[in-house]
Write an enzyme that holds these catalytic residues in place. Structure first.
Site: not given
Length: 333
Positions: A248, A277, A295
């Site tokens: 993360r 994000e 991602h």
């Protein structure tokens, strides 16, 4: 018949969903366009009234937001299980769920291979400068800006894995084939770690960071891990080391990482995750030694189907056995 909710679209496991819950539960699909509409549907007599379990995918946040304390408080008392699709579950307030007697599961294992191969790609690209080379080629520059001394082989380099869970161990197996020396740090030794994986206890962490060519981050995002890879840890790495992150974004202090790229302490980064994000810090786009992905860790049809089935199976097992297999660690402490 009890009711369960699909909160976030299924893409690959429609047939499996039908088979898992046939004759066992009515499957209700969350179709609320807004958080307010979702809350209204949860009220007595609403379209979601009486649900006992929820299959949840992060895509649902686009319409109803994350499962924060406010949302968890609105869930009917009948809800006792949230089967999250994903290894990371930072979009769910687990503490609020525990207070209400709601259990939460995730999908470890199902994401291991896809995320580990993503980390391996980032590792290779960062060491070999492949991302920069491809960008040059697409601009018609061939190898005009390639600096041979900036690229390195993986063989005999040292990989330090921060968090040897399922993903970290799969990356270790892949990297060991080159071979790379593999070090790892957990709070305690991993029971299933192969003998060639060298455990680094807390008292030797600074020392062994100093020999790492690559630091690959695989810890979950929690309050205690936010900013874990900060200025101090980054500066303990040898000059020219590479950081890879498929966990993360907030686990790394992004400002500290950028400073280390600017002054040359870091030789490169390979990132699949970011603090906010889908926004990406525009400074990162300026570094030729940064390999960046949006991602993509689990973005394969194979892994996504496995994840959907595993989350659905956790929900089914709650109905048939009283508990799913993949209860998140907060409930085991």
């Amino acid at each position: 018949m009890v009711r369960v909710m699909i909160c976030g679209d299924l893409v690959w496991a429609h047939q499996e969903c039908e088979e898992l819950f046939k004759g066992l539960a009515e499957v209700v699909r969350m179709d609320s366009p807004t958080r307010a509409d979702f809350f209204a549907g949860l009220q007595p007599g609403g379209k979601y009234d009486g649900i006992v379990g929820i299959y949840r995918h992060n895509v649902s946040a686009d319409h109803i937001g994350i499962f924060d304390r406010e949302l968890v408080a609105k869930l009917p008392a009948s809800v006792k299980w949230i089967a999250h699709n994903g290894a990371g579950y930072d979009q769910i307030d687990v503490a609020a769920c525990k207070e209400r007697g709601i259990f939460v599961s995730n999908t470890p294992g199902a994401v291991d291979d896809a995320t580990a191969t993503t980390a391996l790609y980032l590792l290779i690209s960062a060491l070999r400068r492949f991302s920069h080379a491809e960008r040059d080629l697409r601009l018609g520059k061939w190898k005009a800006s390639h600096v041979p001394g900036a690229a390195h082989d993986l063989t005999q380099r040292t990989l330090f894995i921060l968090g040897l869970g399922g993903i970290g161990q799969r990356l270790a197996e892949l990297a060991h084939a080159f071979p790379m020396r593999v070090l790892y740090h957990n709070r305690r030794p991993a029971p299933n770690a192969p003998a060639w994986c060298e455990y680094v206890p807390a008292e030797r962490l600074d020392e062994m960071l100093g020999v790492a060519d690559v630091l690959s981050v695989h810890v979950p995002l929690k309050k205690e891990t936010e900013g874990l890879v900060g200025e101090a840890m980054i500066r303990k790495l040898k000059k020219g080391a590479v950081i890879v992150n498929t966990a993360r974004g907030k686990v790394i202090d992004e400002d500290a990482m950028i400073r280390a790229l600017e002054d040359g302490h870091l030789g490169g980064v390979g990132l699949d995750v970011y603090p906010n994000e889908p926004e990406v810090n525009p400074r990162l786009l300026e570094f030729p030694n940064a390999t960046l992905l949006p991602h993509m860790g689990t973005e394969t049809c194979d892994s996504q189907k496995k994840m959907e089935i595993r989350a659905l199976t956790n929900l089914r097992d709650f109905l048939t056995k009283g508990q799913g297999e993949d209860l998140v660690p907060e409930y085991k402490q």
